[in-house]
Design a protein around this motif. Structure first.
Motif, PDB file in Angstrom:
ATOM      1  N   ILE A  23       0.871  -1.180   0.000  1.00 32.13           N
ATOM      2  CA  ILE A  23       0.000   0.000   0.000  1.00 32.13           C
ATOM      3  C   ILE A  23       0.900   1.220   0.000  1.00 32.13           C
ATOM      4  N   TYR A  24       0.716   2.157  -0.932  1.00 31.49           N
ATOM      5  CA  TYR A  24       1.587   3.313  -1.089  1.00 31.49           C
ATOM      6  C   TYR A  24       0.849   4.596  -0.703  1.00 31.49           C
ATOM      7  N   ASP A  25       1.563   5.509  -0.062  1.00 25.95           N
ATOM      8  CA  ASP A  25       1.040   6.841   0.232  1.00 25.95           C
ATOM      9  C   ASP A  25       1.362   7.737  -0.959  1.00 25.95           C
ATOM     10  N   LEU A  26       0.351   8.048  -1.799  1.00 25.61           N
ATOM     11  CA  LEU A  26       0.553   8.841  -3.001  1.00 25.61           C
ATOM     12  C   LEU A  26       0.521  10.349  -2.738  1.00 25.61           C
ATOM     13  N   GLY A  27       0.212  10.755  -1.545  1.00 27.45           N
ATOM     14  CA  GLY A  27       0.283  12.169  -1.188  1.00 27.45           C
ATOM     15  C   GLY A  27      -0.944  12.990  -1.505  1.00 27.45           C
ATOM     16  N   TYR A  28      -2.081  12.377  -1.849  1.00 30.38           N
ATOM     17  CA  TYR A  28      -3.281  13.159  -2.132  1.00 30.38           C
ATOM     18  C   TYR A  28      -3.833  13.762  -0.843  1.00 30.38           C
ATOM     19  N   GLN A  29      -4.255  15.036  -0.936  1.00 32.47           N
ATOM     20  CA  GLN A  29      -4.744  15.740   0.231  1.00 32.47           C
ATOM     21  C   GLN A  29      -6.267  15.739   0.257  1.00 32.47           C
ATOM     22  N   ALA A  30      -6.833  15.480   1.396  1.00 33.65           N
ATOM     23  CA  ALA A  30      -8.289  15.486   1.535  1.00 33.65           C
ATOM     24  C   ALA A  30      -8.819  16.915   1.516  1.00 33.65           C
ATOM     25  N   TYR A  31     -10.104  17.068   1.147  1.00 35.40           N
ATOM     26  CA  TYR A  31     -10.722  18.398   1.113  1.00 35.40           C
ATOM     27  C   TYR A  31     -11.078  18.833   2.525  1.00 35.40           C
ATOM     28  N   ASP A  32     -10.534  20.004   2.930  1.00 30.90           N
ATOM     29  CA  ASP A  32     -10.766  20.531   4.267  1.00 30.90           C
ATOM     30  C   ASP A  32     -11.590  21.810   4.254  1.00 30.90           C
ATOM     31  N   GLY A  33     -12.097  22.220   3.067  1.00 30.67           N
ATOM     32  CA  GLY A  33     -12.844  23.470   2.956  1.00 30.67           C
ATOM     33  C   GLY A  33     -14.272  23.342   3.469  1.00 30.67           C
ATOM     34  N   PRO A  34     -15.050  24.426   3.358  1.00 28.93           N
ATOM     35  CA  PRO A  34     -16.435  24.410   3.852  1.00 28.93           C
ATOM     36  C   PRO A  34     -17.345  23.550   2.980  1.00 28.93           C
ATOM     37  N   ARG A  35     -18.284  22.898   3.604  1.00 31.00           N
ATOM     38  CA  ARG A  35     -19.316  22.138   2.895  1.00 31.00           C
ATOM     39  C   ARG A  35     -20.531  23.054   2.754  1.00 31.00           C
ATOM     40  N   LEU A  36     -20.798  23.516   1.529  1.00 33.04           N
ATOM     41  CA  LEU A  36     -21.802  24.556   1.340  1.00 33.04           C
ATOM     42  C   LEU A  36     -23.227  24.033   1.438  1.00 33.04           C
ATOM     43  N   GLY A  37     -23.443  22.764   1.156  1.00 31.76           N
ATOM     44  CA  GLY A  37     -24.737  22.169   1.399  1.00 31.76           C
ATOM     45  C   GLY A  37     -25.757  22.326   0.292  1.00 31.76           C
ATOM     46  N   ARG A  38     -27.002  22.059   0.646  1.00 28.18           N
ATOM     47  CA  ARG A  38     -28.084  21.949  -0.324  1.00 28.18           C
ATOM     48  C   ARG A  38     -28.402  23.283  -1.001  1.00 28.18           C
ATOM     49  N   ARG A  39     -28.471  24.353  -0.231  1.00 26.08           N
ATOM     50  CA  ARG A  39     -28.826  25.646  -0.815  1.00 26.08           C
ATOM     51  C   ARG A  39     -27.823  26.063  -1.881  1.00 26.08           C
TER      52      ARG A  39
END
Length: 316
Positions: A23-39
């Motif tokens: 299993i390799y760590d490819l370095g992709y970063q998760a999204y940490d920004g705001p979740r704007l939602g349904r509206r």
């Protein structure tokens, strides 16, 4: 992703049955920004629909029909303002501004009504049929966007685009008549009373024609079939009403006229501006203006409700 080679985090052996895996760590970063939602999703789809109505963000061919039809709808207003400016320059010999041109608030719907219908026939199938044809509706419905949200955002975008096309000529006519008046303040006072009238007529035209076109396109994914069906629904009923009014009972014509969107809007225009209807049949039936206003309101609400119902039951 870092510039150094990815390092294995874990290695396991498959035993005697085969080689192990890593299993390799490819370095992709998760999204940490705001979740704007349904509206935010509904707003984005609504705005994207308006842009699509005018071909914005698409190829040049997609812009031809909406921009040409919108330009033709505005042209009579520009000509009317030009005639009014010439009359103002001529002074008293040029006559009153309202008499300088046959184009007025009351007559404008009769000039551009067919163009608005063609705009619906050209753009509604593209808005509602493409997602069904290409099978992308599950991508919309797999997130916070509900089926009702999708239908209302699409219909709202189409109606808003039609409202832009419908109201722009009235606004040009209004501003032009105010500016060419001998006294702009007095001109504004004279013209301001027409604003709520053409706003109401514009809302009824955009809501009824856009709602019907969206409903037909939602049930007819094939673009060619949807375009033909929309044109037929807008063009054929007035012919039928005219035949029935001439050959059959007037009582039957009084009922059938409410199945014709064009005649309904002709009646609302006459009721709102206090003018004679353009359609001889509507004029001869002498129905009260509130009947046409009520029929238009029922048509708007009914077409929106049926479109939402379509997407609540659509397989996606």
């Amino acid at each position: 992703m870092s510039g150094t080679p990815a390092q294995p985090l874990h290695s396991s052996s498959a035993g005697s049955s085969g080689p192990g895996g890593s299993i390799y760590d490819l370095g992709y970063q998760a999204y940490d920004g705001p979740r704007l939602g349904r509206r935010s999703a509904v707003t984005a789809l609504f705005m994207q629909t308006i842009r699509a109505c005018f071909g914005i963000g698409r190829g040049g061919r997609a812009k031809i029909a909406p921009l040409v039809l919108a330009g033709l709808a505005i042209l009579p207003a520009v000509l009317a303002v030009g005639f009014a400016a010439l009359a103002a320059q001529a002074g008293p010999a040029g006559g009153a501004i309202e008499d300088a041109s046959p184009i007025s608030y009351a007559s404008y719907h009769g000039l551009v009504g067919v163009l608005i219908m063609l705009f619906c026939a050209a753009q509604a199938p593209e808005l509602f049929g493409r997602d069904q044809r290409y099978g992308v509706l599950p991508l919309y419905f797999s997130r916070v966007l509900t089926r009702a949200d999708y239908a209302l955002a699409k219909l709202g975008g189409l109606i808003a685009a039609l409202l832009i096309v419908e109201l722009s000529p009235y606004i040009i006519l209004f501003v032009g008549r105010v500016l060419v008046a001998p006294d702009p303040v007095a001109g504004l006072t004279d013209e301001i009373g027409a604003v709520p009238r053409f706003l109401l007529q514009g809302l009824l035209v955009a809501g009824l024609l856009g709602g019907i076109a969206g409903l037909i396109a939602a049930y007819t994914p094939r673009r060619a079939y949807a375009t033909a069906a929309i044109i037929a629904v807008f063009i054929i009923p007035p012919i039928i009403v005219a035949i029935i009014g001439a050959q059959a009972s007037e009582d039957i014509a009084r009922i059938v006229v409410f199945l014709s969107p064009a005649d309904i809007l002709d009646g609302t225009n006459a009721a709102i501006f206090g003018s004679l209807p353009d359609s001889p049949v509507v004029n001869s039936l002498a129905l009260p203006g509130w009947a046409y206003l009520a029929a238009a309101a029922v048509g708007v609400v009914g077409s929106i409700g049926l479109t939402v119902r379509r997407y609540l039951r659509i397989a996606a």
